[in-house]
Design an enzyme around this catalytic site. Structure first.
Site, PDB file in Angstrom:
ATOM      1  CD  GLU A   1     -13.935  36.453  -8.897  1.00  0.00           C
ATOM      2  OE1 GLU A   1     -15.053  36.892  -8.555  1.00  0.00           O
ATOM      3  OE2 GLU A   1     -13.780  35.350  -9.458  1.00  0.00           O
TER       4      GLU A   1
ATOM      5  NE  ARG B   1     -15.674  14.686  15.696  1.00  0.00           N
ATOM      6  CZ  ARG B   1     -15.695  13.350  15.655  1.00  0.00           C
ATOM      7  NH1 ARG B   1     -14.822  12.708  14.910  1.00  0.00           N
ATOM      8  NH2 ARG B   1     -16.570  12.665  16.345  1.00  0.00           N
TER       9      ARG B   1
ATOM     10  CG  ASP C   1     -16.398   9.658  14.338  1.00  0.00           C
ATOM     11  OD1 ASP C   1     -15.659  10.597  14.646  1.00  0.00           O
ATOM     12  OD2 ASP C   1     -17.433   9.332  14.963  1.00  0.00           O
TER      13      ASP C   1
ATOM     14  N   PRO D   1     -11.398  25.842  -3.944  1.00  0.00           N
ATOM     15  CG  PRO D   1     -13.243  26.767  -4.998  1.00  0.00           C
ATOM     16  CD  PRO D   1     -12.005  27.136  -4.256  1.00  0.00           C
TER      17      PRO D   1
HETATM   18  N1  LIG Z   1     -15.061  24.696  -2.091  1.00  0.00           N
HETATM   19  C1  LIG Z   1     -14.148  25.279  -1.239  1.00  0.00           C
HETATM   20  N2  LIG Z   1     -13.370  24.569  -0.391  1.00  0.00           N
HETATM   21  O1  LIG Z   1     -12.629  25.450   0.294  1.00  0.00           O
HETATM   22  N3  LIG Z   1     -12.893  26.723  -0.088  1.00  0.00           N
HETATM   23  C2  LIG Z   1     -13.848  26.639  -1.043  1.00  0.00           C
HETATM   24  C3  LIG Z   1     -14.447  27.790  -1.724  1.00  0.00           C
HETATM   25  O2  LIG Z   1     -15.443  27.658  -2.432  1.00  0.00           O
HETATM   26  N4  LIG Z   1     -13.824  28.980  -1.560  1.00  0.00           N
HETATM   27  C4  LIG Z   1     -14.319  30.213  -2.209  1.00  0.00           C
HETATM   28  C5  LIG Z   1     -13.977  30.205  -3.683  1.00  0.00           C
HETATM   29  C6  LIG Z   1     -14.384  31.525  -4.316  1.00  0.00           C
HETATM   30  N5  LIG Z   1     -13.772  32.631  -3.612  1.00  0.00           N
HETATM   31  C7  LIG Z   1     -14.120  32.695  -2.207  1.00  0.00           C
HETATM   32  C8  LIG Z   1     -13.706  31.407  -1.500  1.00  0.00           C
END
Ligand SMILES: Nc1nonc1C(=O)NC1CCNCC1
Length: 247
Positions: A117, A155, A170, A90
């Site tokens: 985490e 793709r 697309d 994230p």
């Molecule tokens: N949004 C996301 N885009 O790619 N990965 C994301 C995600 O939430 N990863 C998790 C984050 C907390 N720890 C486990 C993995």
């Protein structure tokens, strides 16, 4: 193109990559997807891959050693082609079609999937070239992000789609949302297929589709429209759509 995925759930990743367009791309040897499990590189009898978060607090963190060994093994398996290591997180930059198109031109990608985490920050600093997020929400693992990336990239490999044109049409491929699509029957209790699509007039059909794409983008994703230079025909079509919509 070779994609190696570092994941504690290799079966999940393999199954995602075995179906549909990506599965066919693998059969056609346009793409290979290989999963590496850090647990296979753990040296203790418990095959430990995670540790408590330093400084206290909830949750576990993926350990450097087994995860790094898996990355190194994946890099070596790429037999010398330059690899680009992506961490799904994230904290990464939001994935866009432009980024997908850029990554689709690479020879070798290594996708690192965090669990718990996440991954020890020192490993990210040492081994990761780029962090990418598939959206502003928190998943239980990076594997779904890797699956999204593999699908979107797969793709775009030459020969993966039976009709290469569909990739160009697309949503997002030209910065606009896709136009509506219909299949037979031409008349259904839910309504009729727009006459223009039954006309056989390919120029008018192209015009209608562009107008619909512009109109939909204006209605649903004005942010995309703001980023896009419109030629004179597109401006005229969008104006026409707006007038009809607001009438
Ligand atoms: N949004 C996301 N885009 O790619 N990965 C994301 C995600 O939430 N990863 C998790 C984050 C907390 N720890 C486990 C993995």
């Amino acid at each position: 193109m070779r994609i190696d995925v570092i994941t504690l759930f290799p079966d999940f990743v393999r199954s995602c990559a075995a179906v549909g367009v990506v599965g066919r791309a693998q059969e056609r040897e346009l793409l290979s997807v290989t999963a590496w499990n850090p647990r296979d590189f753990a040296t203790d009898s418990y095959r430990t891959v995670d540790g408590r978060t330093c400084g206290g607090g909830p949750g576990m963190v993926m350990l450097i050693a087994p995860t790094r060994e898996a990355i190194v093994a994946a890099r070596k398996a790429g037999s010398g082609s330059k690899s680009r290591t992506i961490y799904l997180s994230p904290q990464g930059s939001r994935l866009t079609q432009a980024k997908v198109a850029e990554l689709a031109r690479e020879d070798h990608l290594i996708l690192l999937c965090g669990r718990y985490e996440g991954v020890d920050e020192r490993l990210i600093a040492a081994e990761v070239d780029e962090e990418i997020s598939i959206g502003d929400y928190v998943l239980s693992g990076g594997e779904l992000g890797a699956a999204v990336l593999i699908d979107a990239i797969g793709r775009l490999q030459d020969g993966a789609l039976n009709d290469a044109a569909s990739a160009e049409q697309d949503s997002f491929s030209d910065g606009l949302l896709d136009c509506p699509h219909y299949a037979r029957p031409m008349v259904d209790e839910l309504g009729a297929v727009p006459d223009v699509l039954q006309s056989g007039n390919h120029a008018m059909i192209r015009r209608w589709r562009l107008k619909q794409s512009l109109g939909r983008t204006w209605l649903r994703r004005p942010d995309l429209l703001a980023r896009r230079e419109l030629g004179s025909q597109a401006r005229t079509l969008l104006e026409e759509f707006r007038r009809e919509w607001l009438a």
